[in-house]
Every structure is written in structure tokens, then in C-alpha cells.
Design a protein around this motif. Structure first.
Motif, PDB file in Angstrom:
ATOM      1  N   PRO A 216       1.267   4.093 -38.674  1.00  0.00           N
ATOM      2  CA  PRO A 216       2.281   5.017 -39.117  1.00  0.00           C
ATOM      3  C   PRO A 216       2.093   5.360 -40.683  1.00  0.00           C
ATOM      4  CG  PRO A 216       3.373   3.797 -37.638  1.00  0.00           C
ATOM      5  CD  PRO A 216       2.147   3.067 -38.025  1.00  0.00           C
ATOM      6  N   GLY A 217       1.909   6.253 -41.327  1.00  0.00           N
ATOM      7  CA  GLY A 217       1.538   6.608 -42.570  1.00  0.00           C
ATOM      8  C   GLY A 217       0.219   6.579 -43.186  1.00  0.00           C
ATOM      9  N   GLY A 218      -0.594   6.614 -42.020  1.00  0.00           N
ATOM     10  CA  GLY A 218      -2.230   6.586 -42.546  1.00  0.00           C
ATOM     11  C   GLY A 218      -2.385   8.005 -43.179  1.00  0.00           C
ATOM     12  N   GLU A 219      -3.529   8.148 -43.974  1.00  0.00           N
ATOM     13  CA  GLU A 219      -4.000   9.293 -44.725  1.00  0.00           C
ATOM     14  C   GLU A 219      -5.535   9.348 -44.420  1.00  0.00           C
ATOM     15  OE1 GLU A 219      -2.832  10.152 -48.439  1.00  0.00           O
ATOM     16  OE2 GLU A 219      -0.630   9.651 -48.055  1.00  0.00           O
ATOM     17  N   ALA A 220      -6.047  10.563 -44.187  1.00  0.00           N
ATOM     18  CA  ALA A 220      -7.698  10.649 -44.129  1.00  0.00           C
ATOM     19  C   ALA A 220      -7.881  12.187 -44.936  1.00  0.00           C
ATOM     20  CB  ALA A 220      -8.071  10.841 -42.728  1.00  0.00           C
ATOM     21  N   GLU A 221      -8.912  12.068 -45.853  1.00  0.00           N
ATOM     22  CA  GLU A 221      -9.672  12.626 -46.712  1.00  0.00           C
ATOM     23  C   GLU A 221     -11.240  13.075 -46.261  1.00  0.00           C
ATOM     24  OE1 GLU A 221      -8.040  14.853 -49.111  1.00  0.00           O
ATOM     25  OE2 GLU A 221      -6.154  13.795 -49.001  1.00  0.00           O
ATOM     26  N   LEU A 222     -11.333  14.150 -45.594  1.00  0.00           N
ATOM     27  CA  LEU A 222     -12.924  14.258 -45.063  1.00  0.00           C
ATOM     28  C   LEU A 222     -13.416  15.310 -46.038  1.00  0.00           C
ATOM     29  CD1 LEU A 222     -11.114  13.168 -42.707  1.00  0.00           C
ATOM     30  CD2 LEU A 222     -13.412  13.647 -41.485  1.00  0.00           C
ATOM     31  N   TYR A 223     -14.400  15.242 -46.830  1.00  0.00           N
ATOM     32  CA  TYR A 223     -14.974  15.931 -47.601  1.00  0.00           C
ATOM     33  C   TYR A 223     -16.756  16.047 -47.205  1.00  0.00           C
ATOM     34  CZ  TYR A 223     -11.304  15.618 -50.388  1.00  0.00           C
ATOM     35  OH  TYR A 223      -9.683  15.394 -50.941  1.00  0.00           O
ATOM     36  N   GLY A 224     -17.152  17.407 -46.895  1.00  0.00           N
ATOM     37  CA  GLY A 224     -18.565  17.652 -46.500  1.00  0.00           C
ATOM     38  C   GLY A 224     -19.218  18.861 -47.263  1.00  0.00           C
ATOM     39  N   LEU A 225     -20.342  18.619 -47.802  1.00  0.00           N
ATOM     40  CA  LEU A 225     -21.129  19.771 -48.574  1.00  0.00           C
ATOM     41  C   LEU A 225     -22.545  19.572 -47.984  1.00  0.00           C
ATOM     42  CD1 LEU A 225     -21.209  19.674 -52.303  1.00  0.00           C
ATOM     43  CD2 LEU A 225     -22.998  19.869 -51.175  1.00  0.00           C
ATOM     44  N   TYR A 226     -23.029  20.737 -47.756  1.00  0.00           N
ATOM     45  CA  TYR A 226     -24.510  20.907 -47.273  1.00  0.00           C
ATOM     46  C   TYR A 226     -25.115  22.331 -47.547  1.00  0.00           C
ATOM     47  CZ  TYR A 226     -21.496  23.632 -43.758  1.00  0.00           C
ATOM     48  OH  TYR A 226     -20.741  24.403 -43.241  1.00  0.00           O
ATOM     49  N   PHE A 227     -26.306  22.101 -47.563  1.00  0.00           N
ATOM     50  CA  PHE A 227     -27.272  23.373 -47.751  1.00  0.00           C
ATOM     51  C   PHE A 227     -28.055  23.487 -46.743  1.00  0.00           C
ATOM     52  CE2 PHE A 227     -26.613  22.366 -52.433  1.00  0.00           C
ATOM     53  CZ  PHE A 227     -26.632  23.406 -52.829  1.00  0.00           C
ATOM     54  N   THR A 228     -28.172  24.561 -46.185  1.00  0.00           N
ATOM     55  CA  THR A 228     -29.109  24.827 -44.881  1.00  0.00           C
ATOM     56  C   THR A 228     -30.315  25.808 -45.337  1.00  0.00           C
ATOM     57  OG1 THR A 228     -27.222  24.530 -43.682  1.00  0.00           O
ATOM     58  CG2 THR A 228     -29.226  25.425 -42.562  1.00  0.00           C
ATOM     59  N   ASP A 229     -31.564  25.514 -45.368  1.00  0.00           N
ATOM     60  CA  ASP A 229     -32.675  26.214 -45.808  1.00  0.00           C
ATOM     61  C   ASP A 229     -33.229  27.029 -44.508  1.00  0.00           C
ATOM     62  OD1 ASP A 229     -31.980  25.656 -48.461  1.00  0.00           O
ATOM     63  OD2 ASP A 229     -33.161  23.866 -48.317  1.00  0.00           O
ATOM     64  N   ASP A 230     -34.390  27.555 -45.020  1.00  0.00           N
ATOM     65  CA  ASP A 230     -35.192  28.518 -44.148  1.00  0.00           C
ATOM     66  C   ASP A 230     -35.794  27.544 -42.976  1.00  0.00           C
ATOM     67  OD1 ASP A 230     -36.771  30.513 -43.268  1.00  0.00           O
ATOM     68  OD2 ASP A 230     -38.646  29.865 -44.233  1.00  0.00           O
ATOM     69  N   GLY A 231     -35.189  27.978 -41.725  1.00  0.00           N
ATOM     70  CA  GLY A 231     -35.660  27.391 -40.601  1.00  0.00           C
ATOM     71  C   GLY A 231     -34.861  26.162 -40.145  1.00  0.00           C
TER      72      GLY A 231
ATOM     73  N   GLN B 166     -12.537  17.080 -56.098  1.00  0.00           N
ATOM     74  CA  GLN B 166     -11.294  16.488 -55.320  1.00  0.00           C
ATOM     75  C   GLN B 166     -11.935  14.995 -54.839  1.00  0.00           C
ATOM     76  OE1 GLN B 166     -10.440  18.825 -51.952  1.00  0.00           O
ATOM     77  NE2 GLN B 166     -10.367  20.602 -53.233  1.00  0.00           N
ATOM     78  N   ILE B 167     -13.008  14.574 -55.161  1.00  0.00           N
ATOM     79  CA  ILE B 167     -13.490  13.037 -54.806  1.00  0.00           C
ATOM     80  C   ILE B 167     -12.544  12.113 -55.443  1.00  0.00           C
ATOM     81  CG2 ILE B 167     -15.446  11.727 -54.701  1.00  0.00           C
ATOM     82  CD1 ILE B 167     -17.235  14.142 -53.790  1.00  0.00           C
ATOM     83  N   GLY B 168     -12.568  12.552 -56.855  1.00  0.00           N
ATOM     84  CA  GLY B 168     -11.820  11.353 -57.708  1.00  0.00           C
ATOM     85  C   GLY B 168     -12.623  10.267 -58.049  1.00  0.00           C
ATOM     86  N   ILE B 169     -13.945  10.210 -57.774  1.00  0.00           N
ATOM     87  CA  ILE B 169     -14.754   8.954 -58.153  1.00  0.00           C
ATOM     88  C   ILE B 169     -15.855   9.637 -59.232  1.00  0.00           C
ATOM     89  CG2 ILE B 169     -16.127   6.609 -57.242  1.00  0.00           C
ATOM     90  CD1 ILE B 169     -14.545   7.478 -54.561  1.00  0.00           C
TER      91      ILE B 169
END
Length: 171
Positions: A10-25, A148-151
Motif C-alpha cells: 500500500p501507498g506505492g507511487e509510480a511515475e512513467l515518462y516517455g519521449l520519442y521521435f519517429t522518423d521517415d519509414g 518533470q523528471i527532477g534529476i
């Protein structure tokens, strides 16, 4: 990569952050699963992507399950995509399954938008070149997530990678 969150108590916390570039093809798939099986846990998921080029295709699937035992859960998932050129495509599928009515909050959002020519015009009217204006808009799109990462060390490395991608793709 398919991140999976399972709480140890109980009381757990999860933060998931993702960042992506998708290029031609390119075809990219991002799939995550957050299993709220324990009371009073929290999760926050934010993924952002930028796509450009013919046949650039990104798929984002966010599955969140709030089990009957997970009373007091607070969860939110967000996926935002910026389409920079014609020919790019995004499929965004946030899924939320709730098995209890005793939660703090649960929500999800997804949006995909085209590059805003008005922002480009505004910046160019102030003497900024078209390429630099495009870089500023994309950099601003990702900056909120990076902060938001904070590091600081991780944030700096990520901003450096974003800048390198923008330099290579936007000019």
C-alpha cells in the motif's frame, strides 16, 4: 520496451515518462501496463512523441487496471503527439479498467495535433528563421515533460539528445 508496474504494498507511487521521435519509414510501439492491485497507490504516466516523414508510424498503448482490492487508487495517463509532416501516423490507445468504485481518481487523455503554422508565423514575424522556429516549438513541446523528471543530470542529457535530433531533422 514494455514497462510494467506492480505494487509491492500500500501507498506505492509510480511515475512513467516517455519521449520519442519517429522518423521517415520508422515504426515504433510503446506499450505499458500499470497493475493497481494494492490499496492507496498512485500512478502518473506521460508520454510525448514527435513524428515526421512519409510512413513514420507510432503506436502507444497504455493499459491501467484498478483491481477490486485497490481502493484509494489515484491514476492518470496521458499521451500527446506532434505530427511535423504529412505522411506520419499515430495510433494512441489509453485503456482504463476499474473494478472498484472506491478510488480517489482515474483518468486518461490522448491528443495528436499537427505542427501549428500560426506558432511558426508568430516566431518568424519576430525575426526568427523558419528552422529555428520549428526547433523552438518542438523543444517547448518536450520541455514540460523533461522538467518533470527532477534529476538535473538526466534532464540535461535528455535535452542534449532532443537538440541533436532537432539539429539532424530540422536543420
Amino acid at each position: 520496451l514494455h514497462p510494467r508496474v506492480i505494487y509491492g504494498g500500500p501507498g506505492g507511487e509510480a511515475e512513467l515518462y516517455g519521449l520519442y521521435f519517429t522518423d521517415d519509414g520508422q515504426h515504433q510501439e510503446h506499450r505499458l501496463f500499470v497493475d493497481h492491485d494494492t490499496p492507496h497507490c498512485r500512478s502518473n504516466v506521460v508520454y510525448k512523441g514527435a513524428l515526421q516523414g512519409q510512413d513514420a508510424h507510432a503506436v502507444w498503448i497504455g493499459d491501467v487496471l484498478i483491481r477490486a482490492a485497490a481502493e484509494g487508487t489515484d491514476t492518470y495517463e496521458l499521451n500527446r503527439n506532434l505530427v511535423l509532416t504529412d505522411g506520419a501516423r499515430v495510433d494512441s490507445v489509453p485503456n482504463l479498467e476499474i473494478e472498484t468504485g472506491e478510488i480517489v481518481g482515474a483518468g486518461h487523455a490522448s491528443a495528436t495535433g499537427r505542427f501549428d503554422d500560426e506558432q511558426l508565423f508568430y516566431l518568424m514575424a519576430r525575426g526568427i528563421t523558419a528552422n529555428e522556429a520549428r526547433r523552438l516549438v518542438v523543444r517547448g513541446f518536450f520541455a514540460e515533460l523533461v522538467q518533470q523528471i527532477g534529476i538535473p543530470d538526466v534532464e540535461e542529457r535528455l535535452l542534449s539528445k532532443i537538440e541533436a535530433e532537432l539539429e539532424a531533422s530540422v536543420g
